[in-house]
Design a protein around this motif. Structure first.
Motif, PDB file in Angstrom:
ATOM      1  N   UNK A   1      -9.011  -8.606  -1.500  1.00  0.00           N
ATOM      2  CA  UNK A   1      -8.347  -8.307  -2.749  1.00  0.00           C
ATOM      3  C   UNK A   1      -7.184  -7.341  -2.514  1.00  0.00           C
ATOM      4  N   UNK A   2      -7.500  -6.131  -1.990  1.00  0.00           N
ATOM      5  CA  UNK A   2      -6.428  -5.189  -1.683  1.00  0.00           C
ATOM      6  C   UNK A   2      -6.130  -5.257  -0.195  1.00  0.00           C
ATOM      7  N   UNK A   3      -4.854  -5.092   0.130  1.00  0.00           N
ATOM      8  CA  UNK A   3      -4.493  -5.081   1.540  1.00  0.00           C
ATOM      9  C   UNK A   3      -3.865  -3.739   1.895  1.00  0.00           C
ATOM     10  N   UNK A   4      -3.684  -3.509   3.156  1.00  0.00           N
ATOM     11  CA  UNK A   4      -3.115  -2.256   3.634  1.00  0.00           C
ATOM     12  C   UNK A   4      -1.655  -2.138   3.187  1.00  0.00           C
ATOM     13  N   UNK A   5      -1.219  -0.894   2.934  1.00  0.00           N
ATOM     14  CA  UNK A   5       0.183  -0.652   2.588  1.00  0.00           C
ATOM     15  C   UNK A   5       0.979  -0.670   3.881  1.00  0.00           C
ATOM     16  N   UNK A   6       1.973  -1.522   3.925  1.00  0.00           N
ATOM     17  CA  UNK A   6       2.796  -1.660   5.123  1.00  0.00           C
ATOM     18  C   UNK A   6       4.098  -0.901   5.000  1.00  0.00           C
ATOM     19  N   UNK A   7       4.952  -1.067   5.977  1.00  0.00           N
ATOM     20  CA  UNK A   7       6.245  -0.380   6.018  1.00  0.00           C
ATOM     21  C   UNK A   7       7.153  -0.843   4.879  1.00  0.00           C
ATOM     22  N   UNK A   8       7.115  -2.137   4.551  1.00  0.00           N
ATOM     23  CA  UNK A   8       7.965  -2.662   3.485  1.00  0.00           C
ATOM     24  C   UNK A   8       7.609  -2.049   2.132  1.00  0.00           C
ATOM     25  N   UNK A   9       6.340  -1.867   1.866  1.00  0.00           N
ATOM     26  CA  UNK A   9       5.924  -1.269   0.603  1.00  0.00           C
ATOM     27  C   UNK A   9       6.346   0.198   0.512  1.00  0.00           C
ATOM     28  N   UNK A  10       6.223   0.912   1.626  1.00  0.00           N
ATOM     29  CA  UNK A  10       6.637   2.325   1.647  1.00  0.00           C
ATOM     30  C   UNK A  10       8.129   2.441   1.400  1.00  0.00           C
ATOM     31  N   UNK A  11       8.928   1.570   2.011  1.00  0.00           N
ATOM     32  CA  UNK A  11      10.382   1.587   1.801  1.00  0.00           C
ATOM     33  C   UNK A  11      10.707   1.272   0.345  1.00  0.00           C
ATOM     34  N   UNK A  12      10.003   0.331  -0.242  1.00  0.00           N
ATOM     35  CA  UNK A  12      10.209  -0.017  -1.643  1.00  0.00           C
ATOM     36  C   UNK A  12       9.874   1.159  -2.557  1.00  0.00           C
ATOM     37  N   UNK A  13       8.779   1.858  -2.288  1.00  0.00           N
ATOM     38  CA  UNK A  13       8.386   3.025  -3.095  1.00  0.00           C
ATOM     39  C   UNK A  13       9.423   4.131  -2.965  1.00  0.00           C
ATOM     40  N   UNK A  14       9.907   4.391  -1.752  1.00  0.00           N
ATOM     41  CA  UNK A  14      10.940   5.418  -1.553  1.00  0.00           C
ATOM     42  C   UNK A  14      12.234   5.039  -2.262  1.00  0.00           C
ATOM     43  N   UNK A  15      12.585   3.768  -2.240  1.00  0.00           N
ATOM     44  CA  UNK A  15      13.789   3.314  -2.946  1.00  0.00           C
ATOM     45  C   UNK A  15      13.686   3.533  -4.444  1.00  0.00           C
ATOM     46  N   UNK A  16      12.523   3.256  -5.011  1.00  0.00           N
ATOM     47  CA  UNK A  16      12.320   3.471  -6.443  1.00  0.00           C
ATOM     48  C   UNK A  16      12.402   4.960  -6.766  1.00  0.00           C
ATOM     49  N   UNK A  17      11.839   5.804  -5.911  1.00  0.00           N
ATOM     50  CA  UNK A  17      11.908   7.254  -6.130  1.00  0.00           C
ATOM     51  C   UNK A  17      13.338   7.753  -6.101  1.00  0.00           C
ATOM     52  N   UNK A  18      14.139   7.255  -5.171  1.00  0.00           N
ATOM     53  CA  UNK A  18      15.552   7.668  -5.093  1.00  0.00           C
ATOM     54  C   UNK A  18      16.282   7.230  -6.347  1.00  0.00           C
ATOM     55  N   UNK A  19      16.002   6.045  -6.840  1.00  0.00           N
ATOM     56  CA  UNK A  19      16.652   5.578  -8.062  1.00  0.00           C
ATOM     57  C   UNK A  19      16.236   6.391  -9.276  1.00  0.00           C
ATOM     58  N   UNK A  20      14.970   6.779  -9.350  1.00  0.00           N
ATOM     59  CA  UNK A  20      14.480   7.531 -10.505  1.00  0.00           C
ATOM     60  C   UNK A  20      14.958   8.982 -10.515  1.00  0.00           C
TER      61      UNK A  20
END
Length: 89
Positions: A1-20
């Motif tokens: 059901x849940x999978x490990x958080x990879x590098x792509x997800x971390x980059x996406x989260x950081x990008x959203x934080x920079x935008x916010x």
């Protein structure tokens, strides 16, 4: 059901934080959260130390100070300015 958080997800989260929050606010937010985590860690350590102190029984010797009795109070030998009545020179 849940999978490990990879590098792509971390980059996406950081990008959203920079935008916010913007690039200038992120270091301040990181610094503030670091301080909060340090304070939280020290407080939890203090609580653990307090619990250890409660479980350890120690005997403390309390030195009692003598109580001053009215007969022990020294009276002034010469009149002071607050002893004079306003009518006397």
């Amino acid at each position: 059901m849940f999978r490990q958080i990879g590098a792509m997800e971390i980059i996406l989260i950081l990008g959203v934080l920079v935008l916010l929050f913007g690039a200038k606010k992120l270091p301040e937010l990181a610094r503030g959260s670091g301080r909060a985590l340090r304070i939280f860690k020290s407080e939890t350590k203090g609580l653990m130390d307090d619990e250890d102190d409660k479980t350890t029984t120690t005997t403390r010797v309390v030195e009692e100070k003598p109580v001053a009795l009215p007969s022990d109070v020294v009276q002034p030998t010469r009149p002071t300015s607050y002893d004079k009545h306003p009518d006397t020179p």
